[in-house]
Design an enzyme around this catalytic site. Structure first.
Site, PDB file in Angstrom:
ATOM      1  N   ASP A 153      -9.645  -1.361  -9.547  1.00 24.74           N
ATOM      2  CA  ASP A 153      -8.605  -0.940  -9.927  1.00 24.74           C
ATOM      3  C   ASP A 153      -7.362  -1.754  -9.500  1.00 24.74           C
ATOM      4  O   ASP A 153      -6.619  -0.777  -9.857  1.00 24.74           O
ATOM      5  CB  ASP A 153      -8.402   0.022  -8.656  1.00 24.74           C
ATOM      6  N   GLU A 154      -7.136  -2.666 -10.013  1.00 27.60           N
ATOM      7  CA  GLU A 154      -5.871  -3.489  -9.494  1.00 27.60           C
ATOM      8  C   GLU A 154      -5.861  -5.306 -10.366  1.00 27.60           C
ATOM      9  O   GLU A 154      -6.890  -5.772 -10.019  1.00 27.60           O
ATOM     10  CB  GLU A 154      -4.702  -3.577  -8.945  1.00 27.60           C
ATOM     11  N   ASP A 212      -2.014  -1.083 -11.582  1.00 27.75           N
ATOM     12  CA  ASP A 212      -2.508  -0.089 -10.167  1.00 27.75           C
ATOM     13  C   ASP A 212      -3.172   0.825 -10.225  1.00 27.75           C
ATOM     14  O   ASP A 212      -2.107   1.828 -10.513  1.00 27.75           O
ATOM     15  CB  ASP A 212      -2.119  -0.458  -9.049  1.00 27.75           C
TER      16      ASP A 212
END
Length: 395
Positions: A101-102, A11
């Site tokens: 983003d993860e 993350d």
DNA sequence: TCTGGGGTCCTAGGACCC
DNA sequence: TCTGGGGTCCTAGGACCC
């Protein structure tokens, strides 16, 4: 469920704000807010002052008057995300993206090649930092859920592994809000019963949780509190809807104005659909009103399409039908999304002849495992060569 | 906490089919 | 003729996530 620790949850920290700090040295070490009217993202320096994402811009500036406010640069974030996902996929083919983003990574098969999961995670963090210039936190655990919780606890710029023998000791003292799927409403309902920690949830039996929260959420929470999470990392998940929305201000807005905004939104969505080579059948009109109530209106076409014309027409019909509601409550946000994406167009190439028999049955089971039963509801095309369509599977 | 833009999943009723 | 059981699809709302 595997008894070994194999899952990483990676993350990126304060993603948009970190990209801004990377690209502009003047922003480094300082409170940074991305987005003006509302905080899209903020650096950890701003978080330390109480700024949170989704917070109104005015309140954020009051909390942190010296914050540097920058407009979002979506293209830069998309490029950074692509670069990071390249590193993920170079680490292991078993990558399940969750958002820009993860992602989850299953590194179970890598032990001999690349070392234990914590070593893989440390190398991954180092590589993202060196090659993309961004801080990233990684949680390592036996299940997706624990890995996700671990990365949340380890943020920012951290690495945390939950060993199998201390899973419950790790989990039970945490506040319920740490559980994936517990938001403000569920947390408030639990709090009314005096329940604040995961351990307290675990002391309730499943029927009690189901009567408190409903079937889905109750069973989900009961399983998580007892550390049951059999979900595998799923590769190749595709978006099931695409949308665009636009906040309007308090108005008033004439039907012609609304129709023009709607046309722009449909254009944006269909453009993205064509770029992604996706088609869709269900058009949803999303409305938010001056009193912050919401409504959706949807219509499903007979044939999937990515053309502006039919989707625009359907969205226009939905808007016209909603005009009385808009006149009554005053609209402040208009959105369009297209769902039911791509079904009927999925083509999977499998390394065997698509003839009825045990091999085909096994392949269908594998597809179900990987993509979920929904992938097969409209039939999956099996082919030996890309571009060659094979007959539909029987349902 | 007075609100942006992008998504996912679940529930529930009704239509419709066999 | 007024009645079972099982299933899918559509629509609308709601909670949640980043």
């Amino acid at each position: 469920m595997s008894s070994e620790v194999t899952i990483l949850h990676a993350d990126l920290d304060a993603f948009y704000a970190s990209v801004e700090q990377r690209d502009d040295p003047r922003l480094r070490g300082r409170p940074v807010i991305v987005g003006g009217g509302v905080v899209l993202a903020c650096s950890y320096e701003a978080k330390a002052r109480g700024v949170r994402s989704a917070m109104g811009g005015r309140q954020a500036r009051r909390l942190c008057p010296d914050a540097l406010v920058v407009p979002p640069r979506m293209a830069a974030y998309t490029a950074a995300s692509r670069a990071v996902f390249e590193i993920f996929r170079h680490t292991t083919p078993l990558v399940e993206g969750l958002s820009i983003d993860e992602a989850f990574l299953d590194v179970g098969g890598l032990r001999r090649l690349a070392g234990a999961p914590t070593a893989v995670a440390a190398a991954l963090r180092e590589r993202v930092r060196r090659e993309v210039g961004l801080p990233i936190t990684v949680g390592v655990a036996r299940t997706k859920f624990l890995a996700k919780v671990a990365s949340g606890v380890a943020k920012p710029d951290g690495l945390l592994m939950v060993e199998p023998e201390r899973e419950l000791a790790f989990l039970h003292p945490l506040p319920v809000e740490r559980l994936w799927g517990v938001g403000p409403v569920t947390a408030a309902r639990l709090r009314e019963r005096g329940i604040r920690t995961v351990g307290q949830v675990a002391r309730l039996d499943e029927p009690a949780l189901v009567s408190l929260l409903g079937g889905g959420a109750g069973r989900h929470l009961h399983a998580l509190a007892h550390n049951r999470d059999p979900r595998a990392v799923q590769v190749g998940r595709r978006r099931s809807s695409m949308g665009a929305q636009h906040a309007l201000g308090r108005g008033p807005h004439s039907p012609a104005d609304l129709d023009a905004v709607l046309a722009g939104l449909v254009d944006r969505v269909t453009g993205r659909m064509r770029a992604a080579r996706r088609t869709g059948r269900t058009v949803t009109l999303r409305l938010r009103f001056a009193d912050y109530t919401r409504a959706t209106r949807s219509h499903t076409l007979d044939e999937p399409t990515a053309q502006t014309g039919p989707l625009r027409a359907a969205a226009g019909d939905l808007l016209r039908a909603a005009l009385p509601l808009i006149a009554e409550r005053g609209v402040t946000l208009l959105g369009v999304s297209v769902g039911n994406l791509g079904s009927g167009h999925t083509q999977l190439t499998l390394p065997f002849a698509a003839e009825p028999g045990p091999a085909l049955d096994a392949a269908v089971d594998a597809v179900r495992d990987r993509f979920g039963s929904r992938a097969l509801t409209r039939g999956v095309l099996l082919g030996r060569d890309p571009g060659v369509e094979m007959p539909r599977l029987p349902d």
